[in-house]
Design an enzyme around this catalytic site. Structure first.
Site, PDB file in Angstrom:
ATOM      1  N   GLY A 109       0.805  -1.213   0.000  1.00 21.34           N
ATOM      2  CA  GLY A 109       0.000   0.000   0.000  1.00 21.34           C
ATOM      3  C   GLY A 109       0.844   1.271   0.000  1.00 21.34           C
ATOM      4  CD  GLU A 112      -1.353  -1.199  -3.698  1.00 20.61           C
ATOM      5  OE1 GLU A 112      -1.390  -1.344  -2.451  1.00 20.61           O
ATOM      6  OE2 GLU A 112      -2.051  -1.881  -4.461  1.00 20.61           O
TER       7      GLU A 112
HETATM    8  N1  CAA Z   1       1.423  -3.649   8.895  1.00 27.17           N
HETATM    9  C1  CAA Z   1       1.425  -3.642  10.235  1.00 27.17           C
HETATM   10  N2  CAA Z   1       2.543  -3.445  10.960  1.00 27.17           N
HETATM   11  C2  CAA Z   1       3.685  -3.284  10.310  1.00 27.17           C
HETATM   12  C3  CAA Z   1       3.760  -3.295   8.915  1.00 27.17           C
HETATM   13  C4  CAA Z   1       2.550  -3.481   8.193  1.00 27.17           C
HETATM   14  N3  CAA Z   1       2.516  -3.458   6.848  1.00 27.17           N
HETATM   15  N4  CAA Z   1       5.047  -3.110   8.547  1.00 27.17           N
HETATM   16  C5  CAA Z   1       5.757  -2.989   9.678  1.00 27.17           C
HETATM   17  N5  CAA Z   1       4.945  -3.092  10.739  1.00 27.17           N
HETATM   18  C6  CAA Z   1       5.307  -3.021  12.161  1.00 27.17           C
HETATM   19  C7  CAA Z   1       5.993  -4.285  12.599  1.00 27.17           C
HETATM   20  O1  CAA Z   1       5.035  -5.284  12.905  1.00 27.17           O
HETATM   21  C8  CAA Z   1       6.748  -3.819  13.811  1.00 27.17           C
HETATM   22  O2  CAA Z   1       5.856  -3.718  14.891  1.00 27.17           O
HETATM   23  P1  CAA Z   1       6.266  -4.299  16.351  1.00 27.17           P
HETATM   24  O3  CAA Z   1       7.452  -3.444  16.741  1.00 27.17           O
HETATM   25  O4  CAA Z   1       5.048  -4.073  17.164  1.00 27.17           O
HETATM   26  O5  CAA Z   1       6.641  -5.723  16.125  1.00 27.17           O
HETATM   27  C9  CAA Z   1       7.148  -2.387  13.427  1.00 27.17           C
HETATM   28  O6  CAA Z   1       6.279  -2.008  12.382  1.00 27.17           O
HETATM   29  C10 CAA Z   1       8.584  -2.302  12.897  1.00 27.17           C
HETATM   30  O7  CAA Z   1       8.693  -3.245  11.814  1.00 27.17           O
HETATM   31  P2  CAA Z   1       9.874  -4.355  11.737  1.00 27.17           P
HETATM   32  O8  CAA Z   1      10.314  -4.736  13.103  1.00 27.17           O
HETATM   33  O9  CAA Z   1       9.400  -5.440  10.836  1.00 27.17           O
HETATM   34  O10 CAA Z   1      11.015  -3.474  11.032  1.00 27.17           O
HETATM   35  P3  CAA Z   1      12.237  -4.036  10.143  1.00 27.17           P
HETATM   36  O11 CAA Z   1      13.135  -2.860   9.943  1.00 27.17           O
HETATM   37  O12 CAA Z   1      12.774  -5.274  10.733  1.00 27.17           O
HETATM   38  O13 CAA Z   1      11.561  -4.459   8.745  1.00 27.17           O
HETATM   39  C11 CAA Z   1      10.123  -4.148   6.811  1.00 27.17           C
HETATM   40  C12 CAA Z   1      10.994  -3.469   7.901  1.00 27.17           C
HETATM   41  C13 CAA Z   1      11.020  -4.959   5.864  1.00 27.17           C
HETATM   42  C14 CAA Z   1       9.432  -3.023   6.022  1.00 27.17           C
HETATM   43  C15 CAA Z   1       9.099  -5.064   7.475  1.00 27.17           C
HETATM   44  O14 CAA Z   1       8.444  -4.339   8.506  1.00 27.17           O
HETATM   45  C16 CAA Z   1       8.042  -5.602   6.535  1.00 27.17           C
HETATM   46  O15 CAA Z   1       8.301  -6.496   5.766  1.00 27.17           O
HETATM   47  N6  CAA Z   1       6.790  -5.051   6.608  1.00 27.17           N
HETATM   48  C17 CAA Z   1       5.666  -5.529   5.839  1.00 27.17           C
HETATM   49  C18 CAA Z   1       5.793  -5.142   4.362  1.00 27.17           C
HETATM   50  C19 CAA Z   1       4.603  -5.684   3.588  1.00 27.17           C
HETATM   51  O16 CAA Z   1       4.412  -6.855   3.451  1.00 27.17           O
HETATM   52  N7  CAA Z   1       3.766  -4.760   3.064  1.00 27.17           N
HETATM   53  C20 CAA Z   1       2.593  -5.118   2.305  1.00 27.17           C
HETATM   54  C21 CAA Z   1       1.423  -5.152   3.230  1.00 27.17           C
HETATM   55  S1  CAA Z   1      -0.063  -5.795   2.437  1.00 27.17           S
HETATM   56  C22 CAA Z   1      -0.655  -4.515   1.526  1.00 27.17           C
HETATM   57  O17 CAA Z   1      -0.107  -3.439   1.487  1.00 27.17           O
HETATM   58  C23 CAA Z   1      -1.924  -4.791   0.757  1.00 27.17           C
HETATM   59  C24 CAA Z   1      -2.268  -3.750  -0.248  1.00 27.17           C
HETATM   60  O18 CAA Z   1      -1.985  -3.805  -1.419  1.00 27.17           O
HETATM   61  C25 CAA Z   1      -3.003  -2.581   0.141  1.00 27.17           C
END
Ligand code: CAA
Length: 258
Positions: A109, A112
């Site tokens: 997102g 996006e």
């Molecule tokens: N949703 C909810 N929480 C999220 C998040 C997300 N998309 N991305 C990060 N966070 C949260 C983590 O859960 C974490 O929370 P806690 O401290 O409570 O555990 C906090 O943010 C910090 O994140 P990380 O510890 O994971 O940080 P990092 O530096 O180790 O990693 C990252 C960074 C690679 C961006 C990793 O956070 C990640 O992979 N995030 C998800 C990315 C993803 O998959 N995005 C797509 C989501 S689906 C979508 O977007 C559908 C659509 O088309 C609309």
């Protein structure tokens, strides 16, 4: 000024700066963020004193995607009946030009949201991707469509099917972003671009935006016809006389947005 829960909004002359502010979740886009961003952009869009809107995040994350924790428990009917994410479409309908200033993660997102903006400027630290497939889902805020239109089938399929990310250099090569700048210059560059756009005639900038946007919606012949009608229409503005007079008089134009 309005108070929002998950964003801040500042005015910078005729430009506005909207900053996502959920640092604890890397600016994950939950429904509250959607509501705040859309409400703020719509309010600015109604304000003729605002000529360009910059949307940015933090150094580490523009936005790490839709909020996975919020989506996790939802079922089909929850998503369908609430028409989950549909409010984001209203951002793309704003007439005021928008600039995404992307530093760090712009995933799912987040990517996006950046693509919903008109001009996309990236810091050299930016990371773009549509990694939804790794969560067992697909893009839901237009990523499969806007990414494909922006960078073509080859890379869009690659990103959407493998979930891999691309860095700022690849994003610029692919045509997703118009400029890449050092991270510490991102906001300055984005605000300078916004200031430049906001100094132009607002109705003319709106028509330019509308004309380019049409290229994604229609055939070439219809798009050219649409452009031609808008081109004729700008001759009804005082700013057309001012812009052309200023050129002839060898002085900078002073547009009055009418
Ligand atoms: N949703 C909810 N929480 C999220 C998040 C997300 N998309 N991305 C990060 N966070 C949260 C983590 O859960 C974490 O929370 P806690 O401290 O409570 O555990 C906090 O943010 C910090 O994140 P990380 O510890 O994971 O940080 P990092 O530096 O180790 O990693 C990252 C960074 C690679 C961006 C990793 O956070 C990640 O992979 N995030 C998800 C990315 C993803 O998959 N995005 C797509 C989501 S689906 C979508 O977007 C559908 C659509 O088309 C609309």
């Amino acid at each position: 000024p309005e108070a929002y829960e998950t964003i801040t909004v500042e005015r910078k002359g005729r430009a506005a700066l909207l900053t996502l502010n959920r640092p604890q979740a890397l600016n994950a886009l939950n429904l509250q963020v959607m509501e705040d961003v859309v409400a703020a952009v719509e309010a600015l869009d109604r304000d003729p004193g605002c000529g360009c809107i910059v949307i940015t995040g933090s150094a580490k994350a523009f936005a790490a995607g839709a909020d996975i924790k919020e989506m996790h428990p939802q079922g089909y009917l929850d998503m369908y009946l609430s028409d989950w994410f549909t409010a984001w479409d209203r951002l793309g309908q704003a007439r005021t030009p928008t600039v995404a200033a992307v530093s760090g993660y712009a995933l799912g997102g987040g990517c996006e949201l950046a693509m919903l903006c008109d001009i996309l400027i990236a810091a050299d630290t930016a990371v773009f991707g549509q990694p939804e497939i790794k969560l067992g889902v697909i893009p839901g805020i237009g990523g499969s469509q806007r990414l494909t239109r922006a960078i073509g089938k080859a890379k869009a399929m690659d990103l959407c099917l493998t979930g891999r990310t691309m860095d700022a250099a690849e994003a610029e090569r692919a045509g997703l972003v118009s400029r890449v700048v050092p991270a510490d210059e991102l906001l300055g560059e984005a605000l300078a671009v916004a200031g430049t756009v906001a100094a132009m005639s607002l109705p003319t900038a709106m028509m330019a935006k509308e004309a380019v946007g049409r290229a994604f919606e229609t055939t070439l012949a219809e798009g050219v016809r649409f452009e031609r009608r808008l081109f004729h229409a700008v001759f009804a503005t005082a700013d057309q006389k001012e812009g052309m007079s200023a050129f002839i008089d060898k002085r900078p134009p002073d547009f009055h947005h009418r």
